[in-house]
Design a protein around this motif. Sequence first.
Motif, PDB file in Angstrom:
ATOM      1  N   UNK A 184       9.744 -66.045  -9.702  1.00 43.78           N
ATOM      2  CA  UNK A 184       9.798 -64.651 -10.521  1.00 43.78           C
ATOM      3  C   UNK A 184       8.047 -64.472 -10.265  1.00 43.78           C
ATOM      4  N   UNK A 185       7.069 -65.123 -10.243  1.00 50.91           N
ATOM      5  CA  UNK A 185       5.587 -64.991 -10.248  1.00 50.91           C
ATOM      6  C   UNK A 185       4.740 -64.909  -9.107  1.00 50.91           C
ATOM      7  N   UNK A 186       5.884 -65.291  -7.778  1.00 54.19           N
ATOM      8  CA  UNK A 186       5.399 -65.222  -6.507  1.00 54.19           C
ATOM      9  C   UNK A 186       6.010 -63.695  -5.729  1.00 54.19           C
ATOM     10  N   UNK A 187       6.645 -63.039  -6.803  1.00 51.23           N
ATOM     11  CA  UNK A 187       8.054 -62.058  -5.918  1.00 51.23           C
ATOM     12  C   UNK A 187       6.874 -60.810  -6.878  1.00 51.23           C
ATOM     13  N   UNK A 188       6.244 -60.884  -8.509  1.00 50.28           N
ATOM     14  CA  UNK A 188       5.155 -60.292  -8.520  1.00 50.28           C
ATOM     15  C   UNK A 188       3.460 -60.314  -7.826  1.00 50.28           C
ATOM     16  N   UNK A 189       3.658 -61.297  -7.514  1.00 53.65           N
ATOM     17  CA  UNK A 189       1.972 -61.730  -6.534  1.00 53.65           C
ATOM     18  C   UNK A 189       2.420 -60.195  -5.434  1.00 53.65           C
ATOM     19  N   UNK A 190       3.613 -60.895  -5.005  1.00 56.72           N
ATOM     20  CA  UNK A 190       3.494 -60.091  -3.128  1.00 56.72           C
ATOM     21  C   UNK A 190       3.718 -58.982  -3.525  1.00 56.72           C
ATOM     22  N   UNK A 191       4.934 -58.036  -4.682  1.00 57.98           N
ATOM     23  CA  UNK A 191       5.002 -57.114  -4.799  1.00 57.98           C
ATOM     24  C   UNK A 191       3.519 -56.263  -4.955  1.00 57.98           C
TER      25      UNK A 191
ATOM     26  N   UNK B 255      13.554 -59.300  -2.438  1.00 58.54           N
ATOM     27  CA  UNK B 255      14.650 -59.017  -3.317  1.00 58.54           C
ATOM     28  C   UNK B 255      15.325 -60.178  -2.994  1.00 58.54           C
ATOM     29  N   UNK B 256      15.688 -60.838  -3.591  1.00 64.51           N
ATOM     30  CA  UNK B 256      16.700 -62.620  -3.783  1.00 64.51           C
ATOM     31  C   UNK B 256      16.543 -63.793  -4.095  1.00 64.51           C
ATOM     32  N   UNK B 257      14.709 -63.055  -4.154  1.00 64.65           N
ATOM     33  CA  UNK B 257      14.192 -64.873  -4.129  1.00 64.65           C
ATOM     34  C   UNK B 257      15.162 -66.140  -5.648  1.00 64.65           C
ATOM     35  N   UNK B 258      15.458 -65.170  -6.666  1.00 67.08           N
ATOM     36  CA  UNK B 258      15.877 -65.680  -7.565  1.00 67.08           C
ATOM     37  C   UNK B 258      16.675 -66.202  -7.309  1.00 67.08           C
ATOM     38  N   UNK B 259      17.591 -66.328  -6.695  1.00 70.07           N
ATOM     39  CA  UNK B 259      19.045 -66.908  -6.038  1.00 70.07           C
ATOM     40  C   UNK B 259      18.434 -68.600  -5.526  1.00 70.07           C
ATOM     41  N   UNK B 260      17.331 -68.624  -5.278  1.00 72.25           N
ATOM     42  CA  UNK B 260      16.732 -69.558  -4.783  1.00 72.25           C
ATOM     43  C   UNK B 260      16.617 -70.721  -5.969  1.00 72.25           C
ATOM     44  N   UNK B 261      16.533 -70.614  -7.396  1.00 70.17           N
ATOM     45  CA  UNK B 261      15.977 -71.474  -7.874  1.00 70.17           C
ATOM     46  C   UNK B 261      17.269 -72.775  -8.907  1.00 70.17           C
ATOM     47  N   UNK B 262      18.115 -72.179  -8.265  1.00 62.85           N
ATOM     48  CA  UNK B 262      18.690 -73.149  -8.217  1.00 62.85           C
ATOM     49  C   UNK B 262      19.230 -74.453  -7.874  1.00 62.85           C
TER      50      UNK B 262
ATOM     51  N   UNK C  59      -2.414 -61.570  -2.079  1.00 61.51           N
ATOM     52  CA  UNK C  59      -1.379 -62.831  -2.627  1.00 61.51           C
ATOM     53  C   UNK C  59      -1.311 -63.850  -1.981  1.00 61.51           C
ATOM     54  N   UNK C  60      -1.809 -64.440  -1.071  1.00 58.92           N
ATOM     55  CA  UNK C  60      -1.121 -65.507  -0.255  1.00 58.92           C
ATOM     56  C   UNK C  60      -2.194 -66.963  -1.481  1.00 58.92           C
ATOM     57  N   UNK C  61      -3.463 -66.851  -2.111  1.00 59.58           N
ATOM     58  CA  UNK C  61      -3.812 -68.351  -2.809  1.00 59.58           C
ATOM     59  C   UNK C  61      -2.643 -67.932  -4.072  1.00 59.58           C
ATOM     60  N   UNK C  62      -2.149 -66.949  -4.496  1.00 57.55           N
ATOM     61  CA  UNK C  62      -1.740 -67.637  -5.351  1.00 57.55           C
ATOM     62  C   UNK C  62      -0.077 -68.174  -5.104  1.00 57.55           C
ATOM     63  N   UNK C  63       0.496 -67.016  -4.095  1.00 54.87           N
ATOM     64  CA  UNK C  63       1.842 -67.507  -3.637  1.00 54.87           C
ATOM     65  C   UNK C  63       1.666 -69.182  -2.872  1.00 54.87           C
ATOM     66  N   UNK C  64       0.683 -69.853  -2.440  1.00 56.47           N
ATOM     67  CA  UNK C  64       0.497 -71.372  -2.413  1.00 56.47           C
ATOM     68  C   UNK C  64       0.305 -71.912  -3.123  1.00 56.47           C
TER      69      UNK C  64
END
Length: 482
Positions: free
Chosen positions: A129-136, A143-150, A76-81
Amino acid sequence: MRHNTHKQSRRTRQAIAATAGLAVAAGGLVAFNVYASAHESGAAATKPAQVLAAGAASTISCPDVGARLTSVPDQARAQVDRELALLDQQVSEAYQRLRSSARAIQQDSDFADNAIMGPLKDKRFAAIDRIAIAIGRSGTRPQGLEALAACTLRVVGSGPGQGQGNGAGQGGDAGQRGNGPVASDFVDITAVRPNVRNPPRLRGASRGLFTTRCGVNKNKLYNSDNIIVAPGVANGAHHTHDYVGNQDNDAFTTNEEFAAAATSCRNQGDKSTYYWPVLRLQDGTREFDAQRLGGGAEGNTGRILTASEVTLNFVGNPRGKVVAMPKFLRIITGDAKAFTNGTANANASWSCTGFENRQLTDKYPVCPRGSSLVRTSRFQSCWDGRSVDSANHRAHVAFADPRTGACPAGFKAVPQLVQRLVYDVAPPSLGDNGKSSPFYAVDGFPEQMHKPITDHGDFINVFDERLMRRMVKCINTGQKCQ
């Protein structure tokens, strides 16, 4: 000169990242949230129009998603980057619109929310969300990354030296295009009390010293990439770096290319890369990058200063022996976003020759006549024994306890890199009106206001195994070697 030369064609990314602003006050770093939610307890919601109309500098503060990642599978590293780079680009676009929308915000106090901050949150949510999906797909979905959007809009103080003027590298109130530094970022080093404390050395301490001599970047190898934090992303640093040691440095350099490259180090067994943000004198000079990303296009202006001396020492542990670093170990010391992230990872320090028992982290020193400016970075000296890097680029290494010198449980002591940079630069003449010409400042993300606390250094170990073994033996037996 070698300036941002890459080994393959790339599409240049427009990215002027922007995050939280903090005002430097007597009590330390103070945040002013000018976009507080109405439901926040005890928080009076201050409209951006009121802030910008008063001429105060403002910026956008977004949580650092990359710093929150604890595990990223190799698949997942390439997509996450790529997604992390996209987050920077999104904030960049929002920040640029904020800077160009003062009139609209003054006329409509909801403009910033509706046209800038709201859309930014939506874009960030999708990327996160795409980061979380790629890692998953290959591991445990975080979990909880969505709270970092604001994100929030913040003001960076007001009054002399804190305004959002149009300084173009001449120092003064506005600093580099309104991004600082300001007079309050400087302090007379002679007024600072000695503050250096070292843990006591026990009988079994490793007392040796290994020095590698790699020059001062007379080759003028510069770029605004960051192979550790943003591999595969052009302009991943958003500021310009000096490089010594390995001469094949950009965002796309592989470990195999590092191992095969030339080096500026006197001992050719050291092909490590040592890099740090350049220091500039805000004297109006138009450097090669005056209109480029990483340079003037992102608020880094003025004459790039070459260090008169670069010392790279590896020292031991005050409690016991050290073990060899693994090849290609990556270490970041300090935090390029410490002004907005907080000071937990800020450890680079500033001083002056003759006064190095007085170290500063959140101020630039004004050195007396005959004394030179010094930047010192002490790198983490404890390694987890397994990894050459980690998801947040920090968890695989740690600092020894500053009081005892002990490494955390499960970590091994390795040689500690102590990097010392000396500059022969005239100090700014600070006046009563808060103006100075010219200031000097470290390169950085534009939203970090060129604060001294954002100084940092990067190191990738490319010592050959034989020389690394020699270093360890030298340090463990109390010798001085090079």
